[in-house]
Enzyme design. Structure first.
Site, PDB file in Angstrom:
ATOM      1  N   ASP A 168     -20.305  22.793  24.386  1.00 53.45           N
ATOM      2  CA  ASP A 168     -20.517  21.655  23.495  1.00 53.45           C
ATOM      3  C   ASP A 168     -19.310  20.739  23.587  1.00 53.45           C
ATOM      4  OD1 ASP A 168     -19.994  20.736  20.294  1.00 53.45           O
ATOM      5  OD2 ASP A 168     -21.954  20.332  21.185  1.00 53.45           O
ATOM      6  N   ILE A 169     -19.558  19.440  23.628  1.00 55.47           N
ATOM      7  CA  ILE A 169     -18.469  18.468  23.719  1.00 55.47           C
ATOM      8  C   ILE A 169     -17.930  18.197  22.324  1.00 55.47           C
ATOM      9  CG2 ILE A 169     -17.834  16.141  24.429  1.00 55.47           C
ATOM     10  CD1 ILE A 169     -20.070  16.193  26.457  1.00 55.47           C
ATOM     11  N   ASP A 212     -25.274  16.551  23.922  1.00 54.33           N
ATOM     12  CA  ASP A 212     -23.969  16.841  24.515  1.00 54.33           C
ATOM     13  C   ASP A 212     -23.788  18.328  24.767  1.00 54.33           C
ATOM     14  OD1 ASP A 212     -23.981  17.424  21.821  1.00 54.33           O
ATOM     15  OD2 ASP A 212     -21.809  17.157  21.624  1.00 54.33           O
TER      16      ASP A 212
END
Length: 272
Positions: A168-169, A212
């Protein structure tokens, strides 16, 4: 006619060999037809003159000798007309076969290109061995003309010792709030493209992307004894890749990566 007017003519100067020569010339000589006609006209004229001034013909009276020469010329002309017709039909058939063969090869090449494109599209979505099973099931369904099934058969596989990576960003929401949708999609495409290269190099299989989030797996669908190591190496490489991404684009984002190992049920769900 020659044998009628002079029985010894067939012995002294057999007139069959010019006919045989023309047959061989038109049937087996790979010469363009107009050129062959020019050669034939020159040959008929020269042979007629040779026949007219030959000693056996001059021994015959004037009208009879002329009739012999005329009959031979008419015979040659008739044979040339027949041979030209046969040669023309043969060339037309060969051209037709050539064009049909060329069209068949072009169509076959186009089908092969379409098949490769379809395979590449499917391979970009699902693993190759799963893609082959899907293609086989589609072909088997299409071969049954009376079968109207809404969904394809559901196939699930249980696999042990599989590692899944979830990434996950961090800071994506803040980053996307200041940019247009097109710019955000371009940045994600750049970043996830780097992740795809890493996944291929580190023996991981990309599963999906959601916003994302990036998901990949190791040990599935092909079992691997080092599946956990592959996912850990993938996570470390992703952190380094996003650092390079920030340096190249001037963004300030980071990665949150998790790895889980265990037993999974895998398959393709849905009818399309």
């Amino acid at each position: 006619l020659v044998n009628t007017y002079m029985g010894r003519w067939s012995v002294q100067a057999n007139s069959a060999w010019p006919l045989q020569l023309l047959v061989v010339l038109y049937c087996f000589c790979p010469v363009y037809l107009p050129v062959l006609l020019v050669i034939t006209v020159a040959w008929v004229i020269s042979w007629s003159l040779t026949l007219h001034y030959s000693s056996p013909v001059r021994e015959i009276s004037g009208s009879d000798g002329s009739l012999i020469v005329a009959s031979e010329v008419v015979l040659l002309i008739f044979l040339v007309v027949v041979l030209v017709h046969l040669r023309h039909q043969n060339e037309r058939n060969q051209r037709s076969i050539f064009w049909k063969t060329g069209e068949s090869l072009v169509a076959k090449h186009g089908l092969q290109i379409d098949k490769r494109v379809k395979q590449q599209v499917i391979w970009s979505v699902v693993p190759r061995n799963v893609a082959f099973d899907l293609l086989d099931s589609v072909e088997s369904r299409s071969s049954r003309s009376n079968s109207l099934t809404t969904f394809r058969p559901l196939t699930m596989s249980k696999m042990d010792n599989v590692s899944i990576l979830f990434a996950d960003i961090v800071g994506f929401t803040k980053m996307s709030a200041r940019k247009s949708a097109e710019h955000v999609v371009g940045l994600l495409n750049d970043l996830f493209g780097r992740f795809d290269q890493l996944a291929e190099r580190l023996s991981c299989e990309k599963i999906s992307t959601l916003g994302d989030c990036y998901y990949c797996v190791s040990g599935c669908p092909e079992p691997r004894f080092d599946h956990a190591n592959c996912c850990v190496d993938m996570g470390i490489a992703m952190i380094k890749a996003i650092a390079e991404f920030c340096a190249d684009t001037g963004e300030d984002v980071n990665m949150r990566v998790g790895v889980h190992t265990g037993t999974v049920l895998c398959g393709v769900i849905g009818g399309e």
